[in-house]
Design a protein around this motif. Structure first.
Motif, PDB file in Angstrom:
ATOM      1  N   GLY A 176       0.801  -1.224   0.000  1.00 45.14           N
ATOM      2  CA  GLY A 176       0.000   0.000   0.000  1.00 45.14           C
ATOM      3  C   GLY A 176       0.826   1.263   0.000  1.00 45.14           C
ATOM      4  O   GLY A 176       0.342   2.323  -0.419  1.00 45.14           O
ATOM      5  N   ILE A 177       2.087   1.182   0.488  1.00 46.48           N
ATOM      6  CA  ILE A 177       2.948   2.362   0.445  1.00 46.48           C
ATOM      7  C   ILE A 177       3.358   2.628  -0.995  1.00 46.48           C
ATOM      8  O   ILE A 177       3.777   1.727  -1.719  1.00 46.48           O
ATOM      9  CB  ILE A 177       4.192   2.178   1.340  1.00 46.48           C
ATOM     10  CG1 ILE A 177       3.819   2.441   2.807  1.00 46.48           C
ATOM     11  CG2 ILE A 177       5.319   3.124   0.921  1.00 46.48           C
ATOM     12  CD1 ILE A 177       5.006   2.461   3.754  1.00 46.48           C
ATOM     13  N   LEU A 178       3.230   3.879  -1.399  1.00 45.13           N
ATOM     14  CA  LEU A 178       3.637   4.304  -2.736  1.00 45.13           C
ATOM     15  C   LEU A 178       5.029   4.908  -2.667  1.00 45.13           C
ATOM     16  O   LEU A 178       5.410   5.496  -1.639  1.00 45.13           O
ATOM     17  CB  LEU A 178       2.651   5.334  -3.287  1.00 45.13           C
ATOM     18  CG  LEU A 178       1.196   4.877  -3.357  1.00 45.13           C
ATOM     19  CD1 LEU A 178       0.285   6.050  -3.689  1.00 45.13           C
ATOM     20  CD2 LEU A 178       1.044   3.760  -4.385  1.00 45.13           C
ATOM     21  N   THR A 179       5.796   4.788  -3.733  1.00 44.38           N
ATOM     22  CA  THR A 179       7.175   5.269  -3.711  1.00 44.38           C
ATOM     23  C   THR A 179       7.510   6.040  -4.976  1.00 44.38           C
ATOM     24  O   THR A 179       6.912   5.830  -6.028  1.00 44.38           O
ATOM     25  CB  THR A 179       8.178   4.103  -3.562  1.00 44.38           C
ATOM     26  OG1 THR A 179       8.093   3.249  -4.716  1.00 44.38           O
ATOM     27  CG2 THR A 179       7.902   3.293  -2.303  1.00 44.38           C
ATOM     28  N   ARG A 232      -0.116  14.585  -6.029  1.00 41.73           N
ATOM     29  CA  ARG A 232      -1.422  15.065  -6.466  1.00 41.73           C
ATOM     30  C   ARG A 232      -2.216  13.959  -7.153  1.00 41.73           C
ATOM     31  O   ARG A 232      -3.413  13.769  -6.877  1.00 41.73           O
ATOM     32  CB  ARG A 232      -1.252  16.258  -7.421  1.00 41.73           C
ATOM     33  CG  ARG A 232      -2.569  16.915  -7.814  1.00 41.73           C
ATOM     34  CD  ARG A 232      -2.368  17.977  -8.880  1.00 41.73           C
ATOM     35  NE  ARG A 232      -1.979  17.386 -10.169  1.00 41.73           N
ATOM     36  CZ  ARG A 232      -2.832  16.842 -11.021  1.00 41.73           C
ATOM     37  NH1 ARG A 232      -4.129  16.778 -10.741  1.00 41.73           N
ATOM     38  NH2 ARG A 232      -2.407  16.342 -12.169  1.00 41.73           N
ATOM     39  N   VAL A 233      -1.529  13.196  -8.023  1.00 40.45           N
ATOM     40  CA  VAL A 233      -2.222  12.172  -8.809  1.00 40.45           C
ATOM     41  C   VAL A 233      -2.473  10.901  -8.000  1.00 40.45           C
ATOM     42  O   VAL A 233      -3.586  10.374  -7.954  1.00 40.45           O
ATOM     43  CB  VAL A 233      -1.412  11.846 -10.083  1.00 40.45           C
ATOM     44  CG1 VAL A 233      -2.025  10.663 -10.820  1.00 40.45           C
ATOM     45  CG2 VAL A 233      -1.334  13.061 -10.989  1.00 40.45           C
ATOM     46  N   LYS A 234      -1.435  10.402  -7.346  1.00 36.99           N
ATOM     47  CA  LYS A 234      -1.535   9.108  -6.678  1.00 36.99           C
ATOM     48  C   LYS A 234      -2.250   9.182  -5.322  1.00 36.99           C
ATOM     49  O   LYS A 234      -2.935   8.239  -4.918  1.00 36.99           O
ATOM     50  CB  LYS A 234      -0.154   8.493  -6.511  1.00 36.99           C
ATOM     51  CG  LYS A 234       0.519   8.145  -7.834  1.00 36.99           C
ATOM     52  CD  LYS A 234       1.898   7.541  -7.604  1.00 36.99           C
ATOM     53  CE  LYS A 234       2.572   7.169  -8.921  1.00 36.99           C
ATOM     54  NZ  LYS A 234       3.931   6.601  -8.715  1.00 36.99           N
ATOM     55  N   LEU A 235      -2.050  10.295  -4.603  1.00 36.88           N
ATOM     56  CA  LEU A 235      -2.712  10.445  -3.306  1.00 36.88           C
ATOM     57  C   LEU A 235      -4.027  11.206  -3.421  1.00 36.88           C
ATOM     58  O   LEU A 235      -4.858  11.159  -2.517  1.00 36.88           O
ATOM     59  CB  LEU A 235      -1.796  11.177  -2.319  1.00 36.88           C
ATOM     60  CG  LEU A 235      -0.483  10.498  -1.935  1.00 36.88           C
ATOM     61  CD1 LEU A 235       0.296  11.388  -0.961  1.00 36.88           C
ATOM     62  CD2 LEU A 235      -0.708   9.122  -1.326  1.00 36.88           C
TER      63      LEU A 235
END
Length: 259
Positions: A55-58, A77-80
C-alpha cells in the motif's frame, strides 16, 4: 484515545522515507491507515519498503533537485489525490572537521539537501496543503538545531535554519489552517549515527567506543533514541490532540545537554 491518533485516510508525503527515521515514520502512518507516498534517492530501498509494507507508494527523488521535486509533488497530487501531511525528513550528515579544512562543495551539498531541500518541497507542496482540511508540515531538524556542534558546522547551520524556517512558516501558513512544527531528534540509533561517531572519533584521534561514551554522557537518560520515538511524535502532531500545536521545535532526545 481516538484523539491521540491521526484520522484515517490522511494523505502523507515523507521525504527520504526508505530507511532510518523516515522509514519508521512511513510505517507508523501506514499502520494508522494513512495513504503514504515515500520519496528517496535509493531505488532499491524503496522497493524493499514497498514490498514489506503493501500500500505504500514510492518515488525516486532528490529534494535538492527542483525538477525532481516538481515531479514528486505531481505524483502526490495524482496518486494520493492531494496532500494533508508533509514530513520533510531528507538530510545528510555532512562533513566532519574544522571549518578551514572543509571543502566548499561539501558545505554547499549539506545546505542544499538539509535546508534548501525543505524550502523546495514546501514551496511546491503549499498549494496542495492549502486545499486540505487537516494540513500539517513536520520538518525534521536535530538537537544540533538548538546546540552548538563543533566540527559539524554545516550540519548544525542547516538544522538551526530549519527551526527558523519552521517558526516563520507557522506564522505564514497558520491563517490557511496549516500547522508547522519541527522535531529535533537526538542520538538516533542506526547506521547514520554510527558513521557520525566514527568520523568524529577519527577527527579527535580517539576510539569509536570512547567517542560513543562521550556522546551518551551528554544525554540525561544515557541512551539512544529509537526511530520509532520520532515516528510516535509525528503521529501525535497530526492527530486531533495536536490540533493547536504549531510553530514549535520539539526535541526527542532523552535530554541532550551538549554535543
Amino acid at each position: 484515545m481516538d484523539k491521540m491518533l491521526p484520522a484515517k485516510g490522511l494523505r502523507v508525503l515523507i521525504t527520504a522515507g526508505a530507511s532510518g527515521i523516515g522509514e519508521a515514520i512511513a510505517r507508523a502512518f501506514a499502520e494508522a491507515d494513512a495513504k503514504v507516498l515515500v520519496c528517496d534517492i535509493d531505488a532499491n530501498a524503496l522497493e524493499r519498503l514497498a514490498a514489506d509494507v503493501p500500500g505504500i507508494l514510492t518515488v525516486v527523488a532528490d529534494v535538492s533537485d527542483e525538477a525532481a521535486v516538481t515531479a514528486m509533488l505531481e505524483d502526490a497530487r495524482v496518486k494520493l489525490g492531494g496532500l494533508d501531511v508533509l514530513v520533510n525528513n531528507a538530510g545528510i550528515s555532512g562533513p566532519t572537521g574544522r571549518i578551514d579544512t572543509l571543502s566548499v562543495e561539501d558545505i554547499r551539498r549539506t545546505l542544499d539537501i538539509d535546508l534548501l531541500g525543505q524550502f523546495l518541497v514546501v514551496r511546491q507542496a503549499a498549494p496542495l496543503l492549502r486545499q486540505s482540511e487537516a494540513g500539517a508540515i513536520i520538518n525534521i531538524s536535530s538537537v544540533a538545531g538548538r546546540l552548538g556542534y563543533g566540527l559539524r558546522t554545516p550540519y548544525a547551520a542547516s538544522k538551526w535554519g530549519i527551526v527558523g524556517f519552521t517558526q516563520s512558516l507557522a506564522k505564514e501558513m497558520g491563517p490557511d489552517g496549516i500547522r508547522v512544527n519541527a522535531i529535533l531528534p537526538g542520538i538516533v540509533r542506526g547506521p547514520r549515527i554510527e558513521s557520525v561517531i566514527r568520523a568524529r572519533a577519527e577527527a579527535e584521534g580517539i576510539s569509536y567506543a570512547d567517542m560513543e561514551k562521550q556522546y551518551l554522557a551528554n544525554v540525561s537518560l544515557r541512551r539512544m533514541v529509537e526511530p520509532e520515538d520520532v515516528a510516535g511524535l509525528s503521529l501525535f502532531l497530526c492527530a486531533p490532540a495536536g490540533a493547536n500545536i504549531s510553530g514549535q521545535a520539539i526535541s526527542v532526545c532523552g535530554n541532550v545537554e551538549n554535543i
